[in-house]
Each structure stands twice: as C-alpha cells, then as structure tokens.
Design a protein around this motif. Structure first.
Motif, short mmCIF file in Angstrom:
data_model
loop_
_atom_site.label_atom_id
_atom_site.label_comp_id
_atom_site.label_asym_id
_atom_site.label_seq_id
_atom_site.Cartn_x
_atom_site.Cartn_y
_atom_site.Cartn_z
N LYS A 142 74.87 46.40 29.79
CA LYS A 142 73.82 45.38 29.72
C LYS A 142 74.40 44.03 29.27
O LYS A 142 74.07 42.98 29.84
N SER A 197 70.01 55.00 34.27
CA SER A 197 69.28 54.29 33.23
C SER A 197 68.01 55.00 32.79
O SER A 197 67.33 54.56 31.87
N ASN A 236 74.72 40.48 31.55
CA ASN A 236 74.16 39.18 31.13
C ASN A 236 75.17 38.04 31.25
O ASN A 236 74.79 36.86 31.24
#
Length: 380
Positions: free
Chosen positions: A167, A219, A171
C-alpha cells in the motif's frame, strides 16, 4: 513339658518378629475400626460445612452439567407450585454448549428451557454471534493446536505487514504513469512480497487471470484467513491423526432422542433430528478429508438452528455477542433467591472449572453484565 519349658517357648514366641508383625496388624485393625465412626462424623461435618458455603466447587467441564440441569429443574418445580414467575439468565459462549462432551446433558438443558418457557418464565441467553471474532477464535482454539496457532499468528502478522508495504509503495507511484504501467508495477510489488503469488496463481489456473481478480483475492482478508486456518488445521491433524478421527466420530454421534409425547420432548426431538442432519451434511466423508471450514460451517448452522428454535419460544430473549465473555453462567432467580453456576473458561485449557454460588455479589455482577451485553448486542 515342665513349667519352665512352657515359659521358654512363650518367651520365644513373644520375642519373635512374626509375633511382633501380627501384633502390629492387630493394633492397626483395631485403630482403623474404632476410628471409622469418628471418620464418618468428620466427613459428614465437612460435607455440611461445604454445602453451607455461599460458593463451592463443582468440578471440571463437563462434570457440572448435571448441576445446571438440577438448577433448572428446581425452577420448573417451583413454577409448578407458585403463580409468580421466576427467571433465568444464561451467559454461555455457544448455544450448543456440551453437545459433544455430554449430549444427554445438552438435550436436557434445552428441554428444561422449553418447559420453563411454556410456564412463562423469562429467560435471557447471551452467546457468541456466529460472525463474531470470539466465535471464530473459539473454533480455532478447539481445532488448531497451540503450536500451530503460533505459526498461524505469525503468518497473519507477516501478511498484514506485507500488505502495508504494498500500500505504501503504491502511494508513491507517479500519477503520470499510465494505468497499464501502474498495474505492471503493482504486479511486481505483489510478486516480490508474496513469493511470486500472481505468477503462480496464473500458472496453476491454466489461464491468464486478470490482475484485478488476483489482487482482490489477495486483499480479501477473510479469504486469506480461511486459507491459513485450513493450512494449520491440516498441520495439527498431521501430528495426531487419531485425535482428529476421534473428534469427527464424536461429532457425528447421533444425539439422544426421547421419543416422548410432551410438547417439549417433541420439540427437542425435532431439533436433534435437524442438528444430526447438519452434522452429516458437513462431516459424512473420510475423517482425513474433513476440512476446517466443514467443522466451522457445521457449528455455525447448528447455532442458527438452535437460535431459531429458541426465538420461537415465548419469554426467551437471545443476546448475540461480538465480545468475549469473562465467564459462563447459568443463574435462576427462584422466589427472589438467586443461585448461579459459574464456569471460568481459558483459551489455554479445554477444562472449564465450575462453581455454584448464592453469593449476592455474583448475582449482582451477572445481572449488571447482562445489562451491558444487551446494549452492545449484535443487531440482527
């Protein structure tokens, strides 16, 4: 024989080791016999003292199941003789409490609750909701060994850490990159942190699964958890296959049927028939082919079936929980007098330890605990 010879003979006998041993045995027997009455009086006194205590020990699970049913039957007897309604409060981790360890006790408990309900006795039952973490954790504790649970927790922690790294890396991907470039970078990151997960999944499936589908699989925390539970359930069984075989056999054992004609007996016979069908549905296969999910789903369906039956009774309140119980308890309030059986569970031991109490502190605690659980109950 001359007198002095008699004296010599007796002297030899009295001084012999054999005579000394016989004499010791005789004295011991006399003392035991004379002390028997006194011992009985002491034991009776101790029992009287024990029974007069406000709280006393009953034994380890499932030894106290009969005491629970005695408590409920005393409430039934009082209801038969008095118009005023008594009440019952139960806090137990599962509605199928002792279904495997004491099937007759399980059946008797439900029968007693049906009878009390028929007599208008208010009954409140708090238990773990089937979708709650405590319910799932309890199943883990019963099916996965402590050693394998340690590995399970390590894997869960590693999974969350790796997902966090992915994650964070995502980003930092430049917004100027195309969708295809971003997808390719994500695939590389997932493969790096999860041992070529996407490459292997595509190879095993025999077709080019989309990245979105594979990413969603990875996920999905619930799916990942179920995969790990199966993995460590198999590892547990591999170390002790006979224990697993015994477990499945115990679960498949038919519940006792009364064949009675009262409304309560007919209702519980019908429920037991449904529960046995649920067990066969999930477990009727070779024991080494039974999955973690088979047993978990079985327990969930059994809970729902029992809850549906109890919901159909008048004066029964069900309180499904999403939080841990500090203790299990079965309390009757008969003629304004509270009596509770309390069991203290532990995830580190299969043995719950039971006590019976008329201590007002316990009864106040149980009623306060129920009020709090009502506020935080899982809403249907």
């Amino acid at each position: 024989m001359k007198p002095n010879k008699y004296i010599d003979v007796f002297k030899k006998i009295f001084q012999s080791a054999t005579f000394a041993l016989l004499l010791s045995v005789a004295f011991f027997a006399y003392e035991m016999n004379s002390g028997a009455e006194e011992s009985k009086e002491i034991v009776d006194d101790l029992k009287a003292i024990q029974n007069s205590l406000s709280t006393r020990y009953l034994g380890l699970f499932p030894e106290y199941i009969d005491n629970i049913n005695d408590l409920l039957e005393q409430a039934i007897e009082h209801q038969d003789k008095h118009e005023a309604h008594d009440s019952v409060i139960i806090c137990e981790d599962v509605l199928y409490y002792c279904i495997r360890s004491d099937a007759q006790g399980f059946r008797d408990m439900l029968t007693n609750l049906v009878i009390l309900s028929e007599k208008g006795c208010p009954i409140s039952i708090a238990y773990y909701d089937t979708k709650s973490f405590p319910f799932k954790n309890m199943i883990n504790n019963s099916l996965i060994s402590m050693e394998q649970q340690r590995h399970y927790r390590e894997d869960r922690k590693a999974y969350r850490e790796r997902m966090m790294l992915i994650k964070q890396a995502y980003n930092h991907i430049s917004k100027e990159k195309t969708a295809a470039e971003r997808t390719a970078l994500m695939e590389d990151m997932i493969n790096k942190h999860f041992d070529n997960y996407i490459v292997k999944q595509r190879a095993q499936s025999g077709k080019n699964k989309s990245f979105a589908e594979l990413r969603n699989q990875l996920s999905n925390d619930r799916r990942v958890d179920s995969v790990l539970c199966e993995k460590y359930f198999r590892a547990t069984n591999a170390t002790n296959p006979q224990k697993n075989k015994k477990l499945v056999a115990q679960l498949l054992r038919p519940l006792p049927m009364s064949g009675g004609t009262t409304a309560a007996e007919i209702k519980i016979d019908s429920l037991c028939t449904v529960l046995d069908a649920i067990k066969r549905k999930h477990l009727s296969k070779p024991h080494n082919q039974v999955l973690y999910s088979d047993i978990k789903n079985m327990y969930e369906e059994i809970t729902i079936a029992i809850a549906n039956m109890l919901n159909g009774l008048k004066s029964v309140e069900l309180v499904p929980l999403d939080e841990y119980l500090t203790m299990s308890c079965w309390m009757t309030i008969v003629n304004n007098k509270e009596t509770a059986i309390i069991a203290f569970p532990s995830k580190y031991s299969s043995d719950e330890i039971g006590f019976i109490s008329q201590d007002t502190a316990f009864s106040k605690y149980i009623q306060t605990m129920l009020d709090g659980m009502r506020l935080s109950s899982v809403k249907e």
